[in-house]
Motif scaffolding. Sequence first.
Motif, PDB file in Angstrom:
ATOM      1  N   ARG A 131     -10.710  24.059  26.901  1.00  0.00           N
ATOM      2  CA  ARG A 131     -10.464  22.642  27.188  1.00  0.00           C
ATOM      3  C   ARG A 131     -10.221  22.392  28.665  1.00  0.00           C
ATOM      4  O   ARG A 131     -10.616  21.353  29.178  1.00  0.00           O
ATOM      5  CB  ARG A 131      -9.272  22.155  26.390  1.00  0.00           C
ATOM      6  CG  ARG A 131      -9.556  22.117  24.916  1.00  0.00           C
ATOM      7  CD  ARG A 131      -8.556  21.288  24.229  1.00  0.00           C
ATOM      8  NE  ARG A 131      -9.056  20.999  22.891  1.00  0.00           N
ATOM      9  CZ  ARG A 131      -8.475  20.195  22.071  1.00  0.00           C
ATOM     10  NH1 ARG A 131      -7.367  19.587  22.431  1.00  0.00           N
ATOM     11  NH2 ARG A 131      -8.968  19.976  20.886  1.00  0.00           N
ATOM     12  N   GLY A 162     -15.614  23.669  27.527  1.00  0.00           N
ATOM     13  CA  GLY A 162     -16.674  23.628  26.528  1.00  0.00           C
ATOM     14  C   GLY A 162     -17.177  24.963  26.026  1.00  0.00           C
ATOM     15  O   GLY A 162     -17.803  25.030  24.974  1.00  0.00           O
ATOM     16  N   THR A 163     -16.923  26.046  26.754  1.00  0.00           N
ATOM     17  CA  THR A 163     -17.392  27.334  26.259  1.00  0.00           C
ATOM     18  C   THR A 163     -16.541  27.774  25.075  1.00  0.00           C
ATOM     19  O   THR A 163     -15.412  27.326  24.895  1.00  0.00           O
ATOM     20  CB  THR A 163     -17.353  28.422  27.357  1.00  0.00           C
ATOM     21  OG1 THR A 163     -16.035  28.508  27.877  1.00  0.00           O
ATOM     22  CG2 THR A 163     -18.353  28.127  28.458  1.00  0.00           C
ATOM     23  N   VAL A 164     -17.091  28.654  24.267  1.00  0.00           N
ATOM     24  CA  VAL A 164     -16.431  29.090  23.045  1.00  0.00           C
ATOM     25  C   VAL A 164     -16.344  30.615  23.031  1.00  0.00           C
ATOM     26  O   VAL A 164     -17.321  31.306  23.325  1.00  0.00           O
ATOM     27  CB  VAL A 164     -17.193  28.607  21.787  1.00  0.00           C
ATOM     28  CG1 VAL A 164     -16.543  29.118  20.520  1.00  0.00           C
ATOM     29  CG2 VAL A 164     -17.286  27.083  21.775  1.00  0.00           C
ATOM     30  N   THR A 192     -15.459  33.580  20.297  1.00  0.00           N
ATOM     31  CA  THR A 192     -15.392  33.722  18.841  1.00  0.00           C
ATOM     32  C   THR A 192     -14.962  35.130  18.460  1.00  0.00           C
ATOM     33  O   THR A 192     -15.542  36.112  18.928  1.00  0.00           O
ATOM     34  CB  THR A 192     -16.762  33.424  18.199  1.00  0.00           C
ATOM     35  OG1 THR A 192     -17.183  32.109  18.609  1.00  0.00           O
ATOM     36  CG2 THR A 192     -16.677  33.474  16.684  1.00  0.00           C
ATOM     37  N   THR A 250     -12.062  27.191  21.933  1.00  0.00           N
ATOM     38  CA  THR A 250     -12.893  26.314  22.750  1.00  0.00           C
ATOM     39  C   THR A 250     -12.120  25.966  24.017  1.00  0.00           C
ATOM     40  O   THR A 250     -11.005  25.436  23.937  1.00  0.00           O
ATOM     41  CB  THR A 250     -13.262  25.031  21.983  1.00  0.00           C
ATOM     42  OG1 THR A 250     -13.932  25.396  20.768  1.00  0.00           O
ATOM     43  CG2 THR A 250     -14.174  24.139  22.817  1.00  0.00           C
ATOM     44  N   GLU A 283      -6.884  26.328  25.684  1.00  0.00           N
ATOM     45  CA  GLU A 283      -7.924  26.446  24.670  1.00  0.00           C
ATOM     46  C   GLU A 283      -7.467  25.894  23.329  1.00  0.00           C
ATOM     47  O   GLU A 283      -6.281  25.921  23.006  1.00  0.00           O
ATOM     48  CB  GLU A 283      -8.343  27.919  24.519  1.00  0.00           C
ATOM     49  CG  GLU A 283      -8.950  28.426  25.807  1.00  0.00           C
ATOM     50  CD  GLU A 283      -9.506  29.823  25.711  1.00  0.00           C
ATOM     51  OE1 GLU A 283     -10.732  29.941  25.537  1.00  0.00           O
ATOM     52  OE2 GLU A 283      -8.726  30.767  25.826  1.00  0.00           O
ATOM     53  N   HIS A 284      -8.441  25.419  22.592  1.00  0.00           N
ATOM     54  CA  HIS A 284      -8.219  24.954  21.226  1.00  0.00           C
ATOM     55  C   HIS A 284      -8.617  26.093  20.296  1.00  0.00           C
ATOM     56  O   HIS A 284      -9.786  26.488  20.252  1.00  0.00           O
ATOM     57  CB  HIS A 284      -9.062  23.711  20.932  1.00  0.00           C
ATOM     58  CG  HIS A 284      -8.929  23.235  19.528  1.00  0.00           C
ATOM     59  ND1 HIS A 284      -7.882  22.462  19.107  1.00  0.00           N
ATOM     60  CD2 HIS A 284      -9.704  23.444  18.440  1.00  0.00           C
ATOM     61  CE1 HIS A 284      -8.020  22.209  17.825  1.00  0.00           C
ATOM     62  NE2 HIS A 284      -9.125  22.802  17.393  1.00  0.00           N
ATOM     63  N   ARG A 325     -12.090  30.670  16.492  1.00  0.00           N
ATOM     64  CA  ARG A 325     -12.845  30.167  17.642  1.00  0.00           C
ATOM     65  C   ARG A 325     -11.891  29.545  18.650  1.00  0.00           C
ATOM     66  O   ARG A 325     -11.017  28.770  18.283  1.00  0.00           O
ATOM     67  CB  ARG A 325     -13.859  29.122  17.209  1.00  0.00           C
ATOM     68  CG  ARG A 325     -15.061  29.694  16.543  1.00  0.00           C
ATOM     69  CD  ARG A 325     -16.144  28.640  16.270  1.00  0.00           C
ATOM     70  NE  ARG A 325     -17.257  29.253  15.588  1.00  0.00           N
ATOM     71  CZ  ARG A 325     -17.282  29.515  14.285  1.00  0.00           C
ATOM     72  NH1 ARG A 325     -16.266  29.199  13.520  1.00  0.00           N
ATOM     73  NH2 ARG A 325     -18.338  30.086  13.744  1.00  0.00           N
ATOM     74  N   TRP A 382      -5.202  25.206  13.345  1.00  0.00           N
ATOM     75  CA  TRP A 382      -5.596  25.026  14.742  1.00  0.00           C
ATOM     76  C   TRP A 382      -4.353  25.037  15.642  1.00  0.00           C
ATOM     77  O   TRP A 382      -3.239  24.841  15.168  1.00  0.00           O
ATOM     78  CB  TRP A 382      -6.359  23.711  14.946  1.00  0.00           C
ATOM     79  CG  TRP A 382      -5.527  22.509  14.605  1.00  0.00           C
ATOM     80  CD1 TRP A 382      -5.406  21.919  13.377  1.00  0.00           C
ATOM     81  CD2 TRP A 382      -4.655  21.786  15.482  1.00  0.00           C
ATOM     82  NE1 TRP A 382      -4.514  20.867  13.448  1.00  0.00           N
ATOM     83  CE2 TRP A 382      -4.047  20.762  14.730  1.00  0.00           C
ATOM     84  CE3 TRP A 382      -4.331  21.908  16.834  1.00  0.00           C
ATOM     85  CZ2 TRP A 382      -3.134  19.870  15.292  1.00  0.00           C
ATOM     86  CZ3 TRP A 382      -3.421  21.014  17.389  1.00  0.00           C
ATOM     87  CH2 TRP A 382      -2.851  20.006  16.609  1.00  0.00           C
TER      88      TRP A 382
END
Length: 150
Positions: free
Chosen positions: A81, A89-91, A93, A79, A66-67, A77, A49
Amino acid sequence: MAKIHYEADGPVSPDRFIAALTDFGPARPELWPGLDAKFFELHDRGDTWADVTEGTDIFGGVWAREHYDWSEAGTVRLTLREARDFRPGTVTTYRVTPGPNGGAHVAVDFQRTAASLRGRLVWVLVTLAGARRFRSELRQAMERLGTVGA
């Protein structure tokens, strides 16, 4: 929430592509078209990560913290932040598989929810031309990786 989907094939192996996507060294903005070095910052990183801010200089700067998570084989992925113009909250991928002619096939599902008027304007433009532009940038990065060697 708005979503776009795009795909590309390239000459590098899936493992090489994922290694490049998750390499947060100083040369990252040189490999990935659309990333501007002035918005790039690696905040923290673990084995599978990373917490990263990236962006582009269009419209005075569109950035996102983003994470990144690549703990699942073949998948990365992101996510959201924090961002000035989009809700967390959106992702996004990336699914990376062997390509039909060797190399890698990358399928991307990109999501954003606007949190400002400027975010809505950016999203309209991304909805109209984003998939084409992002696909082109993805192909460019894959070609650059192919010329650097595996």
